[in-house]
Design a protein around this motif. Sequence first.
Motif, short mmCIF file in Angstrom:
data_model
loop_
_atom_site.label_atom_id
_atom_site.label_comp_id
_atom_site.label_asym_id
_atom_site.label_seq_id
_atom_site.Cartn_x
_atom_site.Cartn_y
_atom_site.Cartn_z
N GLY A 343 0.82 -1.21 0.00
CA GLY A 343 0.00 0.00 0.00
C GLY A 343 0.85 1.25 0.00
O GLY A 343 2.05 1.21 0.25
N PHE A 344 0.20 2.38 -0.29
CA PHE A 344 0.91 3.65 -0.43
C PHE A 344 0.04 4.76 0.17
O PHE A 344 -0.98 5.14 -0.42
CB PHE A 344 1.17 3.90 -1.92
CG PHE A 344 1.97 5.15 -2.25
CD1 PHE A 344 2.60 5.90 -1.27
CD2 PHE A 344 2.09 5.55 -3.58
CE1 PHE A 344 3.33 7.03 -1.60
CE2 PHE A 344 2.82 6.68 -3.92
CZ PHE A 344 3.44 7.44 -2.93
N LEU A 345 0.40 5.26 1.36
CA LEU A 345 -0.29 6.39 1.96
C LEU A 345 0.32 7.65 1.35
O LEU A 345 1.48 7.97 1.60
CB LEU A 345 -0.13 6.37 3.48
CG LEU A 345 -1.12 7.23 4.28
CD1 LEU A 345 -1.17 6.79 5.74
CD2 LEU A 345 -0.83 8.72 4.21
N THR A 346 -0.46 8.34 0.52
CA THR A 346 0.08 9.36 -0.37
C THR A 346 -0.73 10.65 -0.33
O THR A 346 -1.93 10.64 -0.03
CB THR A 346 0.13 8.82 -1.82
OG1 THR A 346 0.47 9.89 -2.72
CG2 THR A 346 -1.23 8.24 -2.26
N HIS A 347 -0.07 11.75 -0.67
CA HIS A 347 -0.73 13.05 -0.83
C HIS A 347 -1.55 13.10 -2.11
O HIS A 347 -2.29 14.03 -2.35
CB HIS A 347 0.31 14.16 -0.84
CG HIS A 347 1.31 14.04 -1.95
ND1 HIS A 347 2.01 12.89 -2.20
CD2 HIS A 347 1.72 14.93 -2.89
CE1 HIS A 347 2.82 13.09 -3.23
NE2 HIS A 347 2.66 14.31 -3.67
N VAL A 353 0.63 9.01 -7.80
CA VAL A 353 -0.46 8.10 -8.19
C VAL A 353 0.01 7.16 -9.30
O VAL A 353 -0.18 5.94 -9.23
CB VAL A 353 -1.70 8.90 -8.67
CG1 VAL A 353 -2.71 7.98 -9.34
CG2 VAL A 353 -2.35 9.62 -7.50
N VAL A 354 0.64 7.73 -10.31
CA VAL A 354 1.12 6.92 -11.45
C VAL A 354 2.14 5.89 -10.97
O VAL A 354 2.08 4.71 -11.35
CB VAL A 354 1.73 7.84 -12.53
CG1 VAL A 354 2.49 7.02 -13.57
CG2 VAL A 354 0.64 8.67 -13.20
N GLU A 355 3.06 6.32 -10.12
CA GLU A 355 4.09 5.40 -9.64
C GLU A 355 3.49 4.29 -8.78
O GLU A 355 3.84 3.12 -8.93
CB GLU A 355 5.16 6.18 -8.87
CG GLU A 355 5.98 7.08 -9.78
CD GLU A 355 6.97 7.98 -9.04
OE1 GLU A 355 7.72 8.69 -9.74
OE2 GLU A 355 6.98 7.99 -7.79
N GLY A 360 0.70 -1.54 -8.75
CA GLY A 360 -0.46 -2.20 -8.16
C GLY A 360 -0.60 -2.00 -6.66
O GLY A 360 -1.24 -2.81 -5.99
N ARG A 361 -0.03 -0.90 -6.12
CA ARG A 361 -0.11 -0.65 -4.67
C ARG A 361 -1.42 0.07 -4.34
O ARG A 361 -1.81 1.02 -5.02
CB ARG A 361 1.07 0.19 -4.19
CG ARG A 361 2.44 -0.33 -4.61
CD ARG A 361 2.63 -1.81 -4.36
NE ARG A 361 3.94 -2.30 -4.79
CZ ARG A 361 4.22 -3.56 -5.07
NH1 ARG A 361 3.27 -4.49 -4.96
NH2 ARG A 361 5.43 -3.91 -5.45
N VAL A 362 -2.08 -0.36 -3.26
CA VAL A 362 -3.37 0.24 -2.88
C VAL A 362 -3.12 1.63 -2.31
O VAL A 362 -2.40 1.78 -1.32
CB VAL A 362 -4.09 -0.60 -1.81
CG1 VAL A 362 -5.48 -0.03 -1.55
CG2 VAL A 362 -4.17 -2.06 -2.22
N PRO A 363 -3.72 2.68 -2.90
CA PRO A 363 -3.50 4.02 -2.35
C PRO A 363 -4.38 4.33 -1.15
O PRO A 363 -5.55 3.93 -1.10
CB PRO A 363 -3.84 4.95 -3.53
CG PRO A 363 -4.70 4.15 -4.45
CD PRO A 363 -4.47 2.69 -4.16
N VAL A 364 -3.78 5.02 -0.17
CA VAL A 364 -4.52 5.59 0.96
C VAL A 364 -4.31 7.10 0.83
O VAL A 364 -3.18 7.58 0.89
CB VAL A 364 -3.97 5.09 2.31
CG1 VAL A 364 -4.75 5.71 3.46
CG2 VAL A 364 -4.03 3.56 2.37
N PHE A 365 -5.40 7.85 0.62
CA PHE A 365 -5.29 9.25 0.23
C PHE A 365 -5.30 10.21 1.40
O PHE A 365 -6.18 10.15 2.26
CB PHE A 365 -6.45 9.62 -0.70
CG PHE A 365 -6.60 8.72 -1.89
CD1 PHE A 365 -5.54 8.50 -2.76
CD2 PHE A 365 -7.80 8.08 -2.14
CE1 PHE A 365 -5.68 7.66 -3.86
CE2 PHE A 365 -7.95 7.24 -3.24
CZ PHE A 365 -6.89 7.03 -4.10
N LEU A 366 -4.32 11.13 1.39
CA LEU A 366 -4.29 12.23 2.35
C LEU A 366 -3.87 13.49 1.58
O LEU A 366 -2.75 13.98 1.70
CB LEU A 366 -3.29 11.93 3.48
CG LEU A 366 -3.33 12.89 4.67
CD1 LEU A 366 -4.65 12.78 5.43
CD2 LEU A 366 -2.17 12.63 5.61
N PRO A 367 -4.78 14.03 0.74
CA PRO A 367 -4.42 15.19 -0.10
C PRO A 367 -4.13 16.42 0.75
O PRO A 367 -4.76 16.64 1.78
CB PRO A 367 -5.65 15.39 -0.98
CG PRO A 367 -6.78 14.74 -0.24
CD PRO A 367 -6.17 13.60 0.52
#
Length: 455
Positions: A343-347, A353-355, A360-367
Amino acid sequence: MFPWLAMGHLLPFLNISKLLAHKGHKVSFISTPRNIERLPKLPPNLSSSITFVSLPLPPIPNFPPSSESSMDVPYINQQSLKSAFDLLQLPVTEFLRRSSPDWIIYDYTSHWLPPVATELGIKKAFFSLFNASALCFMGPPSSLIEDARTTPDDFTVVPPWILFESDIVFRYHEVARYVEKTEEDVTGISDSVRFGYSISESDAVFVRSCPEFEPEWFVLLRDLYQKPVFPTGFLPPPVSEDHEDDGDATWAHIKEWLDKQRLNSVVYVSLGTEASLLREELAELALGLEKSKVPFFWALRNEPTRSEPLIPDGFEERVGGRGMVHVGWVPQVKILSHESVGGFLTHCGWNSVVEGLGFGRVPVFLPVLNEQGLNTRLLRGKDIGVEIPRNERDGMFWSDSVADSVRLAMIDDAGEMKRTKAKIMKGLFGNRDENILYVDELIDYMKSKGSSHVG
């Protein structure tokens, strides 16, 4: 090639440069000395086709001479960096006059470049590192140049030119910082105006996305712009060429830790090179990772202007071997490609997002800022990833929300479909063969338009 001074812009511009060079075209890549040093080394077979053109950045008042990128300057001072960038107009003009290229491909900040290219008879393309839905939300060039939306609330509703159903809007807290920033330096050119002129005066617009992913948005974008709009595909980065400005030692240390973790068990946490969280937010994020009981690797940006500790006292001791915190630059693509990362906790910056989805990593969004909230809505609308719940007005979030979101993305049964969806997205975002077909079409268009040099 003339990208904006941010790693999230420099790297995709370099990726498309390599694809153009692979097809036999000569590319001049214009940037500042330190940013060029930060880029990955070119593979030997391309070193004669891509030339780096190093132009010194005029000094930014009250900042060290090494401040050449958005990650060197606090977000509230980005207008100062853009003012220094605008002073590159003369050396860029002189270079274009000397080198006489067929095309100049430029970024949203270069609102002054199209008239220069027109005068020199050079074709010009605006390369957007924002996806089609975000560009549609921003609107037609005339609306951008008028800069009509002035309050945060103006950005929290669907604009009138989007006639189909959409929930791609900002939350109040996501855009409040953006509006404050453009007012911080009233003498500066706003981002909205920069976008407007960069689009309106281009011969074509290239977009880092594809119609398979956002079909209705590409249709609308062509209608709004009334000019050729080409998808470039997602331009997934090559793992082997992830830039190594800290050398191999950083990656060796990280890899040693990742190698000890189970398959798909680790959530990678990174909020990009520009976003800064408040002290309370950092504390809640740390406690949430602790409560989740999920293994994590957390890359924290180094903020020399910050005096208080980045994470709560005793945090690293309490999470023990389950979590690793690294302050400073990390090789993000290599980390995301590691088989222990799930998984990827991302801004939710488009580059990240593309990377992430490319592996195939599940995104966890914190914009946090820029168009990240719009990207989050786009992905959530396609049932991709998990968004951490927050207060609509001030953006505050709590450790329990972080823990629940991470667990849903990584281990809970209820998140199984999200993990499956992320793996499916790998076939779209990470397929280099499919993505390069878009670049082939773009090259054919550029060649068909030829050159219109003024004698």
